[in-house]
Design a protein around this motif. Sequence first.
Motif, PDB file in Angstrom:
ATOM      1  N   SER A  55       7.540   9.053  -7.368  1.00 22.69           N
ATOM      2  CA  SER A  55       8.261  10.281  -7.632  1.00 22.69           C
ATOM      3  C   SER A  55       7.760  11.597  -7.249  1.00 22.69           C
ATOM      4  N   CYS A  56       6.394  11.687  -7.177  1.00 22.75           N
ATOM      5  CA  CYS A  56       5.799  12.811  -6.851  1.00 22.75           C
ATOM      6  C   CYS A  56       5.360  13.003  -5.371  1.00 22.75           C
ATOM      7  N   SER A  57       5.929  11.893  -4.651  1.00 28.29           N
ATOM      8  CA  SER A  57       5.681  12.024  -3.231  1.00 28.29           C
ATOM      9  C   SER A  57       6.382  13.063  -2.437  1.00 28.29           C
ATOM     10  N   GLU A  58       5.549  14.044  -1.693  1.00 24.70           N
ATOM     11  CA  GLU A  58       6.245  14.816  -0.709  1.00 24.70           C
ATOM     12  C   GLU A  58       7.391  14.464  -0.131  1.00 24.70           C
ATOM     13  N   CYS A  59       7.176  13.325   0.792  1.00 23.86           N
ATOM     14  CA  CYS A  59       8.478  12.574   1.430  1.00 23.86           C
ATOM     15  C   CYS A  59       9.693  12.707   0.377  1.00 23.86           C
ATOM     16  N   ALA A  60       9.493  12.384  -0.913  1.00 22.47           N
ATOM     17  CA  ALA A  60      10.409  12.121  -1.718  1.00 22.47           C
ATOM     18  C   ALA A  60      11.509  13.456  -2.136  1.00 22.47           C
ATOM     19  N   LYS A  61      10.521  14.232  -2.045  1.00 24.67           N
ATOM     20  CA  LYS A  61      10.873  15.931  -2.150  1.00 24.67           C
ATOM     21  C   LYS A  61      11.531  16.462  -1.134  1.00 24.67           C
ATOM     22  N   GLU A  62      11.121  16.182  -0.099  1.00 23.70           N
ATOM     23  CA  GLU A  62      11.379  16.890   1.241  1.00 23.70           C
ATOM     24  C   GLU A  62      12.802  16.218   1.864  1.00 23.70           C
ATOM     25  N   GLN A  63      12.857  14.628   1.876  1.00 17.29           N
ATOM     26  CA  GLN A  63      13.849  14.162   2.403  1.00 17.29           C
ATOM     27  C   GLN A  63      15.077  14.329   1.923  1.00 17.29           C
ATOM     28  N   ILE A  64      16.132  14.204   2.537  1.00 11.79           N
ATOM     29  CA  ILE A  64      17.622  14.706   2.120  1.00 11.79           C
ATOM     30  C   ILE A  64      18.013  13.601   1.089  1.00 11.79           C
ATOM     31  N   GLY A  65      17.699  12.142   1.451  1.00 12.04           N
ATOM     32  CA  GLY A  65      18.138  11.051   0.855  1.00 12.04           C
ATOM     33  C   GLY A  65      16.969  10.766  -0.355  1.00 12.04           C
ATOM     34  N   GLY A  66      15.894  11.764  -0.526  1.00  8.17           N
ATOM     35  CA  GLY A  66      14.923  11.412  -1.483  1.00  8.17           C
ATOM     36  C   GLY A  66      14.099  10.238  -1.362  1.00  8.17           C
ATOM     37  N   LEU A  67      13.796   9.377  -2.205  1.00  7.78           N
ATOM     38  CA  LEU A  67      13.198   8.034  -2.369  1.00  7.78           C
ATOM     39  C   LEU A  67      13.825   7.092  -1.448  1.00  7.78           C
ATOM     40  N   ARG A  68      15.112   7.268  -1.379  1.00  8.14           N
ATOM     41  CA  ARG A  68      15.802   6.271  -0.685  1.00  8.14           C
ATOM     42  C   ARG A  68      15.336   6.229   0.855  1.00  8.14           C
ATOM     43  N   ASN A  69      15.017   7.342   1.221  1.00  8.32           N
ATOM     44  CA  ASN A  69      14.696   7.227   2.744  1.00  8.32           C
ATOM     45  C   ASN A  69      13.021   7.395   2.934  1.00  8.32           C
ATOM     46  N   CYS A  70      12.344   6.943   1.923  1.00  7.18           N
ATOM     47  CA  CYS A  70      10.728   6.963   2.035  1.00  7.18           C
ATOM     48  C   CYS A  70      10.106   5.908   1.791  1.00  7.18           C
ATOM     49  N   VAL A  71      10.540   5.050   0.677  1.00 11.29           N
ATOM     50  CA  VAL A  71       9.875   3.990   0.008  1.00 11.29           C
ATOM     51  C   VAL A  71      10.639   2.744   0.764  1.00 11.29           C
ATOM     52  N   GLU A  72       9.519   1.942   0.981  1.00  4.61           N
ATOM     53  CA  GLU A  72       9.869   0.457   1.724  1.00  4.61           C
ATOM     54  C   GLU A  72       9.112  -0.305   1.018  1.00  4.61           C
ATOM     55  N   ILE A  73       9.547  -1.885   1.156  1.00  5.68           N
ATOM     56  CA  ILE A  73       8.738  -2.719   0.674  1.00  5.68           C
ATOM     57  C   ILE A  73       8.031  -3.391   2.057  1.00  5.68           C
ATOM     58  N   ASP A  74       6.352  -3.487   1.725  1.00  8.31           N
ATOM     59  CA  ASP A  74       5.726  -3.733   2.813  1.00  8.31           C
ATOM     60  C   ASP A  74       5.405  -5.162   3.036  1.00  8.31           C
ATOM     61  N   THR A  75       5.215  -5.774   1.722  1.00  6.82           N
ATOM     62  CA  THR A  75       4.783  -7.133   1.968  1.00  6.82           C
ATOM     63  C   THR A  75       5.066  -7.754   0.506  1.00  6.82           C
ATOM     64  N   VAL A  76       5.428  -8.997   0.523  1.00 12.38           N
ATOM     65  CA  VAL A  76       5.647  -9.686  -0.581  1.00 12.38           C
ATOM     66  C   VAL A  76       5.228 -11.251  -0.463  1.00 12.38           C
ATOM     67  N   ASN A  77       4.316 -11.654  -1.349  1.00 18.06           N
ATOM     68  CA  ASN A  77       3.973 -13.124  -1.235  1.00 18.06           C
ATOM     69  C   ASN A  77       3.988 -13.689  -2.664  1.00 18.06           C
ATOM     70  N   SER A  78       3.398 -14.670  -2.892  1.00 16.58           N
ATOM     71  CA  SER A  78       3.504 -15.580  -4.230  1.00 16.58           C
ATOM     72  C   SER A  78       2.821 -14.688  -5.259  1.00 16.58           C
ATOM     73  N   ASP A  79       2.062 -13.923  -5.125  1.00 14.87           N
ATOM     74  CA  ASP A  79       1.251 -13.092  -6.221  1.00 14.87           C
ATOM     75  C   ASP A  79       1.641 -11.509  -6.468  1.00 14.87           C
ATOM     76  N   VAL A  80       1.913 -11.064  -5.329  1.00 11.32           N
ATOM     77  CA  VAL A  80       2.119  -9.447  -5.417  1.00 11.32           C
ATOM     78  C   VAL A  80       3.476  -8.972  -4.457  1.00 11.32           C
ATOM     79  N   ILE A  81       4.089  -7.702  -4.828  1.00 10.68           N
ATOM     80  CA  ILE A  81       4.969  -7.269  -4.135  1.00 10.68           C
ATOM     81  C   ILE A  81       4.296  -5.952  -3.807  1.00 10.68           C
TER      82      ILE A  81
END
Length: 98
Positions: A55-81
């Motif tokens: 929520s304190c990300s500069e991208c989230a503050k600056e992008q028109i879509g906020g977090l929606r246009n900044c955060v992404e799922i990088d990797t998922v395995n049986s232990d972590v997301i």
Amino acid sequence: MIEKQSGVRLLEGTWVDVDESEMVILYLINLYGDDEELKLRDLKTNKEFIIKDFSCSECAKEQIGGLRNCVEIDTVNSDVIVLKIENEFEKIVRKYKR
């Protein structure tokens, strides 16, 4: 998201990202409201996380879509997301125990 067989609504919100093979979805509720929340739902383990790490990300503050246009799922395995924001100005990576 609606269950195909029964038509039951499983969750409601604005889609951000998904890993279909691992059945993980990242979404926002109350988009653009003061109480906007980023949520991560693991359909395999039936766990849900409220994500506040970006929520304190500069991208989230600056992008028109906020977090929606900044955060992404990088990797998922049986232990972590792993979620991330990565651009020319910042890189934020967070891991969540599955």
